[in-house]
Design a protein around this motif. Structure first.
Motif, PDB file in Angstrom:
ATOM      1  N   THR A  45       0.835  -1.204   0.000  1.00 39.01           N
ATOM      2  CA  THR A  45       0.000   0.000   0.000  1.00 39.01           C
ATOM      3  C   THR A  45       0.869   1.254   0.000  1.00 39.01           C
ATOM      4  O   THR A  45       0.602   2.205  -0.738  1.00 39.01           O
ATOM      5  N   GLU A  46       1.912   1.262   0.793  1.00 41.63           N
ATOM      6  CA  GLU A  46       2.825   2.410   0.839  1.00 41.63           C
ATOM      7  C   GLU A  46       3.516   2.605  -0.512  1.00 41.63           C
ATOM      8  O   GLU A  46       3.674   3.739  -0.973  1.00 41.63           O
ATOM      9  N   GLN A  47       3.916   1.521  -1.145  1.00 38.26           N
ATOM     10  CA  GLN A  47       4.546   1.618  -2.466  1.00 38.26           C
ATOM     11  C   GLN A  47       3.566   2.179  -3.486  1.00 38.26           C
ATOM     12  O   GLN A  47       3.936   3.011  -4.318  1.00 38.26           O
ATOM     13  N   LEU A  48       2.334   1.716  -3.429  1.00 31.48           N
ATOM     14  CA  LEU A  48       1.318   2.226  -4.353  1.00 31.48           C
ATOM     15  C   LEU A  48       1.053   3.713  -4.107  1.00 31.48           C
ATOM     16  O   LEU A  48       0.905   4.485  -5.063  1.00 31.48           O
ATOM     17  N   MET A  49       1.000   4.113  -2.868  1.00 31.51           N
ATOM     18  CA  MET A  49       0.786   5.524  -2.543  1.00 31.51           C
ATOM     19  C   MET A  49       1.940   6.377  -3.070  1.00 31.51           C
ATOM     20  O   MET A  49       1.716   7.463  -3.624  1.00 31.51           O
ATOM     21  N   ARG A  50       3.165   5.896  -2.916  1.00 31.23           N
ATOM     22  CA  ARG A  50       4.319   6.631  -3.449  1.00 31.23           C
ATOM     23  C   ARG A  50       4.245   6.720  -4.969  1.00 31.23           C
ATOM     24  O   ARG A  50       4.527   7.771  -5.553  1.00 31.23           O
TER      25      ARG A  50
END
Length: 51
Positions: free
Chosen positions: A12-17
């Motif tokens: 999720t953090e990677q997608l947000m970035r």
């Protein structure tokens, strides 16, 4: 269970970035296009004024 949660959180953090980067790229593109539009509008105004 903890590993699945951690993996999901990381993904999720990677997608947000990735979304933030794409948003920034698109904002830069929009700004660039706006400069081109403004320049062309100014040129058209100048052409109309000389006629």
């Amino acid at each position: 269970m903890q590993l699945a949660y951690t993996n999901t959180q990381d993904e999720t953090e990677q997608l947000m970035r990735a979304i933030e980067m794409e948003t920034s790229r698109l904002q830069t593109m929009v700004s660039s296009c706006q400069v081109v539009i403004d320049t062309k509008q100014q040129s058209l105004q100048t052409l109309k004024a000389t006629k």
